[in-house]
Design a protein around this motif. Structure first.
Motif, PDB file in Angstrom:
ATOM      1  N   LEU A 116     123.165  41.065  79.999  1.00  0.00           N
ATOM      2  CA  LEU A 116     122.064  40.379  80.684  1.00  0.00           C
ATOM      3  C   LEU A 116     121.054  39.828  79.685  1.00  0.00           C
ATOM      4  CD1 LEU A 116     121.495  42.878  83.644  1.00  0.00           C
ATOM      5  CD2 LEU A 116     122.493  40.577  83.765  1.00  0.00           C
ATOM      6  N   GLN A 117     120.790  40.575  78.628  1.00  0.00           N
ATOM      7  CA  GLN A 117     119.844  40.107  77.616  1.00  0.00           C
ATOM      8  C   GLN A 117     120.372  38.882  76.880  1.00  0.00           C
ATOM      9  OE1 GLN A 117     118.651  43.097  74.817  1.00  0.00           O
ATOM     10  NE2 GLN A 117     117.494  41.677  73.544  1.00  0.00           N
ATOM     11  N   LEU A 118     121.660  38.903  76.501  1.00  0.00           N
ATOM     12  CA  LEU A 118     122.249  37.755  75.810  1.00  0.00           C
ATOM     13  C   LEU A 118     122.254  36.519  76.702  1.00  0.00           C
ATOM     14  CD1 LEU A 118     125.258  39.532  74.053  1.00  0.00           C
ATOM     15  CD2 LEU A 118     123.285  38.483  72.917  1.00  0.00           C
ATOM     16  N   ALA A 119     122.577  36.704  77.977  1.00  0.00           N
ATOM     17  CA  ALA A 119     122.568  35.566  78.899  1.00  0.00           C
ATOM     18  C   ALA A 119     121.167  34.994  79.054  1.00  0.00           C
ATOM     19  CB  ALA A 119     123.130  35.991  80.251  1.00  0.00           C
ATOM     20  N   ALA A 120     120.181  35.872  79.127  1.00  0.00           N
ATOM     21  CA  ALA A 120     118.791  35.403  79.259  1.00  0.00           C
ATOM     22  C   ALA A 120     118.343  34.666  78.004  1.00  0.00           C
ATOM     23  CB  ALA A 120     117.879  36.587  79.548  1.00  0.00           C
ATOM     24  N   GLU A 121     118.755  35.140  76.835  1.00  0.00           N
ATOM     25  CA  GLU A 121     118.373  34.493  75.577  1.00  0.00           C
ATOM     26  C   GLU A 121     119.005  33.111  75.449  1.00  0.00           C
ATOM     27  OE1 GLU A 121     119.556  37.280  72.631  1.00  0.00           O
ATOM     28  OE2 GLU A 121     117.817  38.603  72.910  1.00  0.00           O
ATOM     29  N   ARG A 122     120.223  32.972  75.964  1.00  0.00           N
ATOM     30  CA  ARG A 122     120.871  31.659  75.880  1.00  0.00           C
ATOM     31  C   ARG A 122     120.118  30.622  76.706  1.00  0.00           C
ATOM     32  NH1 ARG A 122     126.705  32.552  74.967  1.00  0.00           N
ATOM     33  NH2 ARG A 122     127.161  30.675  76.181  1.00  0.00           N
ATOM     34  N   GLY A 123     119.618  31.015  77.856  1.00  0.00           N
ATOM     35  CA  GLY A 123     118.790  30.131  78.670  1.00  0.00           C
ATOM     36  C   GLY A 123     119.526  29.123  79.529  1.00  0.00           C
ATOM     37  N   ASP A 124     120.823  28.915  79.312  1.00  0.00           N
ATOM     38  CA  ASP A 124     121.563  27.914  80.077  1.00  0.00           C
ATOM     39  C   ASP A 124     122.640  28.545  80.958  1.00  0.00           C
ATOM     40  OD1 ASP A 124     123.136  28.777  78.009  1.00  0.00           O
ATOM     41  OD2 ASP A 124     123.884  26.809  77.435  1.00  0.00           O
ATOM     42  N   ILE A 125     122.567  29.861  81.150  1.00  0.00           N
ATOM     43  CA  ILE A 125     123.563  30.562  81.960  1.00  0.00           C
ATOM     44  C   ILE A 125     122.901  31.026  83.254  1.00  0.00           C
ATOM     45  CG2 ILE A 125     125.100  32.559  82.061  1.00  0.00           C
ATOM     46  CD1 ILE A 125     125.344  32.434  79.049  1.00  0.00           C
ATOM     47  N   HIS A 126     123.517  30.697  84.387  1.00  0.00           N
ATOM     48  CA  HIS A 126     122.996  31.122  85.679  1.00  0.00           C
ATOM     49  C   HIS A 126     123.388  32.581  85.929  1.00  0.00           C
ATOM     50  CE1 HIS A 126     121.913  27.016  86.610  1.00  0.00           C
ATOM     51  NE2 HIS A 126     123.146  26.635  86.362  1.00  0.00           N
ATOM     52  N   LEU A 127     122.434  33.358  86.384  1.00  0.00           N
ATOM     53  CA  LEU A 127     122.693  34.747  86.748  1.00  0.00           C
ATOM     54  C   LEU A 127     122.819  34.836  88.265  1.00  0.00           C
ATOM     55  CD1 LEU A 127     120.199  36.652  84.393  1.00  0.00           C
ATOM     56  CD2 LEU A 127     122.663  36.378  84.116  1.00  0.00           C
ATOM     57  N   MET A 128     123.957  35.355  88.716  1.00  0.00           N
ATOM     58  CA  MET A 128     124.220  35.447  90.144  1.00  0.00           C
ATOM     59  C   MET A 128     124.580  36.892  90.497  1.00  0.00           C
ATOM     60  SD  MET A 128     123.941  32.319  91.397  1.00  0.00           S
ATOM     61  CE  MET A 128     124.876  32.365  92.921  1.00  0.00           C
TER      62      MET A 128
END
Length: 318
Positions: free
Chosen positions: A112-124
């Motif tokens: 979750l942290q890596l996805a948030a840092e990337r900024g272009d990944i939708h969290l569902m």
């Protein structure tokens, strides 16, 4: 004496004094033309040609059903460790699906942290039955990462990009290489030794999956991979452009260190470790070379063989 004349109004300096203004008549000439357009919008620019080619590929690319519904060729990475490693290694991703009420362990928090840092990944957030349906019952452990389809180049775009950069093309073509990890390792070697891309056949060959992205260690973002409908025809087209097609084979008539063709425009064709080059592909090559192995090994992994030949090409070109 020069510079010491007593004549009146004699000019003793090159600097111009005050000049009469135009009275506002030159206002329009002084107005700007607006911001410089991006390279992809400039007629004739290499980036505009690349953008036009990408648009043509998008129109011509067939679509198929992906897991979870919709169109496209998206790949799903499932499981806590695979998802975390894919995000850590920079694999491009569109959406991270997280199971509702998931146990929040270290791998989940890291993903979750890596996805948030990337900024272009939708969290569902999705219920477990939905993730089960998406993955066809695989053990997803509550994490599913959707990887978008890879945008393959066209074979002639690789040579065109090299010529646009005023460089001799250095291209690797793969025949019968089916392991994505080998493809990723070859992409990494092509990047390391200044190559211009990799060509893979459309069928019976490894594609740019998440595994290939991971093995490339991020270099797949800089080195294009082209897909050929027919590899033999793609090689023949290279030959018409003046590119020497060199096949790597155990029974090659010359050794790779003696091949002067590596100094010019060249496409290196590498087959699978077990079967080598196919018959038609081998016959299309201008020359076939071998890597000397004094230790007596029968063959080399495709990724290792590519690295050796690319190093020799880079050494000669330097």
């Amino acid at each position: 004496m020069a510079g010491n004349s007593q004549r009146r109004n004699r000019r003793t300096s090159n600097k111009k004094g005050a000049t009469v203004g135009s009275g506002g008549k030159g206002r329009r000439a002084l107005e700007g033309k607006g911001p410089t357009p991006p390279a992809s919008a400039r007629k004739g620019h290499v980036k505009q040609r690349a953008a036009n080619a990408a648009a043509r590929r998008a129109q011509a690319r067939p679509t198929s059903r992906r897991p979870g519904g919709g169109k496209g060729n998206s790949e799903l990475v499932v499981g806590r460790n695979p998802v975390f490693e894919a995000l850590r290694d920079g694999v491009p991703a569109k959406t991270l699906y997280v199971q509702q009420f998931i146990d929040n362990d270290e791998r989940v928090r890291g993903a979750l942290q890596l996805a948030a840092e990337r900024g272009d990944i939708h969290l569902m957030e999705a219920p477990r039955p939905e993730l089960d349906r998406m993955t066809n019952g695989l053990n997803h452990q509550g994490l599913v990462l959707q990887v978008p389809p890879y945008e393959y180049a066209l074979p002639d775009e690789l040579s065109a990009a090299a010529y646009d950069a005023r460089e001799e093309p250095l291209i690797v073509a793969l025949d019968g290489v089916t392991d994505p990890r080998n493809l990723g390792a070859i992409v990494r070697s092509v990047t390391a030794f200044g190559g211009h891309g990799v060509v893979v056949p459309e069928r019976r060959a490894a594609g740019m999956t998440a595994g290939a992205w991971k093995t490339s260690a991020g270099t797949a973002a800089r080195t294009p991979v082209a897909r050929a409908t027919n590899l033999t025809r793609a090689l023949e087209a290279y030959k018409k452009e003046g590119i020497t097609v060199v096949g790597l084979a155990a029974d090659g008539e010359a050794e790779v260190q003696d091949l002067a063709a590596l100094e010019g425009p060249v496409c290196i064709v590498i087959g699978s470790e077990g079967k080598g080059l196919g018959r038609l592909v081998g016959e299309t090559c201008d020359v076939r070379v071998r890597i000397p192995m004094p230790g007596g090994a029968e063959s080399l992994n495709a990724g290792v063989a590519a690295g050796i030949v690319l190093y020799e090409a880079a050494r000669r070109r330097a």
